[in-house]
Scaffold this active site. Sequence first.
Site, PDB file in Angstrom:
ATOM      1  N   ASP A  74      -9.891 -12.136 -16.412  1.00  0.00           N
ATOM      2  CA  ASP A  74      -9.619 -13.373 -17.141  1.00  0.00           C
ATOM      3  C   ASP A  74      -8.141 -13.398 -17.508  1.00  0.00           C
ATOM      4  O   ASP A  74      -7.672 -12.606 -18.313  1.00  0.00           O
ATOM      5  CB  ASP A  74     -10.488 -13.444 -18.399  1.00  0.00           C
ATOM      6  CG  ASP A  74     -10.374 -14.786 -19.123  1.00  0.00           C
ATOM      7  OD1 ASP A  74      -9.457 -15.567 -18.794  1.00  0.00           O
ATOM      8  OD2 ASP A  74     -11.203 -15.046 -20.005  1.00  0.00           O
ATOM      9  N   HIS A  82       0.832  -1.207   0.000  1.00  0.00           N
ATOM     10  CA  HIS A  82       0.000   0.000   0.000  1.00  0.00           C
ATOM     11  C   HIS A  82       0.865   1.255   0.000  1.00  0.00           C
ATOM     12  O   HIS A  82       0.374   2.359  -0.241  1.00  0.00           O
ATOM     13  CB  HIS A  82      -0.921   0.004   1.220  1.00  0.00           C
ATOM     14  CG  HIS A  82      -2.308   0.442   0.908  1.00  0.00           C
ATOM     15  ND1 HIS A  82      -2.604   1.458   0.024  1.00  0.00           N
ATOM     16  CD2 HIS A  82      -3.512   0.004   1.354  1.00  0.00           C
ATOM     17  CE1 HIS A  82      -3.901   1.632  -0.049  1.00  0.00           C
ATOM     18  NE2 HIS A  82      -4.485   0.756   0.750  1.00  0.00           N
TER      19      HIS A  82
END
Length: 392
Positions: A333, A91
Amino acid sequence: MALVHFYPLAGRIVLMEVGRMELNCNSAGAQLLEAVCQETLDQIGDFSPSPMFHNLVPSLNYNDMENLPLLAIQVTKFKDENIALGIAISHIIADGQSAFHFIIEWARLASGNSIFTKPFLDRRVLRGDTRVPRSGGERIDVNSHAANPHLPLPIVIGETSAKIQQEKKTSIDLLKLSTKEIEFLKSLASDGMVPVMKRPYSTFEVISAHLWRCACRARLLIHEQPTVLSFPINFHKLIQPPLPVGYFGNAMLYIRSVDSSGNLLTGTLANTAAKIRKTILAVTSEFLYSEVEFLQMQTDLSKFQERHDHMEYLGNPNLTISSWLTFPFNDLDFGWGKSLGMVEVSHNGDGDFVLCGDRHSEVVVSVCFQEEYIKSFKYYFYEIFGDMNKED
């Protein structure tokens, strides 16, 4: 190939004095692990958090920060040929939007497509002294602002520190909301909406209002108890001029809304939703410039940072809510077919909530709550929908 475009993720953090850090783009690389699971995906169940999930994500050594990879990936193959992809992204390097920008483009490249939006990597555009001057030129005092991100968190009345609450055991669960239930919350929140609210309440606003009130009830907080709701706000487009498309970095700020348990519980869902909306609307471009400049002027940034060995306790009587509702999990995908779902494996402790969408247009609320109160919390969470069923 993805790291060619997102090369900061292959670098390392250099710790400086007084809490400052530098990014060394030294091409040290990401961490990639392969694993095999002797069980099938069905044996995991409905993706409810369990100890097994911790085996599906990379394990990192946080005691060696300067050699810590900023991107770690674990590919786990199940007995039935299904695959789990465990991803950990620092982060320090990226906020949620940037992290998912990387994941989306990585999936595109892995499935044989070309990159759609290249990352914009010049972080100087977010420095207060390099951007176009703000219109009014007046600095806002962030510490007295309605959305003050540095607002001190209250502790339970009668206790001298947060340690007692922090040491209590927590439990994690997944709570699902149907489209019908979300619309019911929105109808309750819009009841008596004041004219200043020019748009209907969002899914995030109404669910957050509901969670805040349920948390106060479940924790048995007295009416005088102050409680703070913290949540991140994405300002890629909010700051003026907007950050360039594809900006890769941190353009996210946790803001805080404060009230008393009594006000929240004696009021309505509409009152709480309005309070959350008011806090969001208070985050203007002027405020964001002032916050950037405020941080730049600090001689020691360590007190504003959260690290594995120094985490501010955000739980009872407070809570934190993050939203992943805009991230396209179900369309990912990597060349193996579309993903079945995504779940957060770890939480930051008591009172930490994450909102996710699923392929059935439902919202899944990942909850971390103190064990002694989670049963009551779940009861109050669904109790409100009994009224909805009566209307049917």
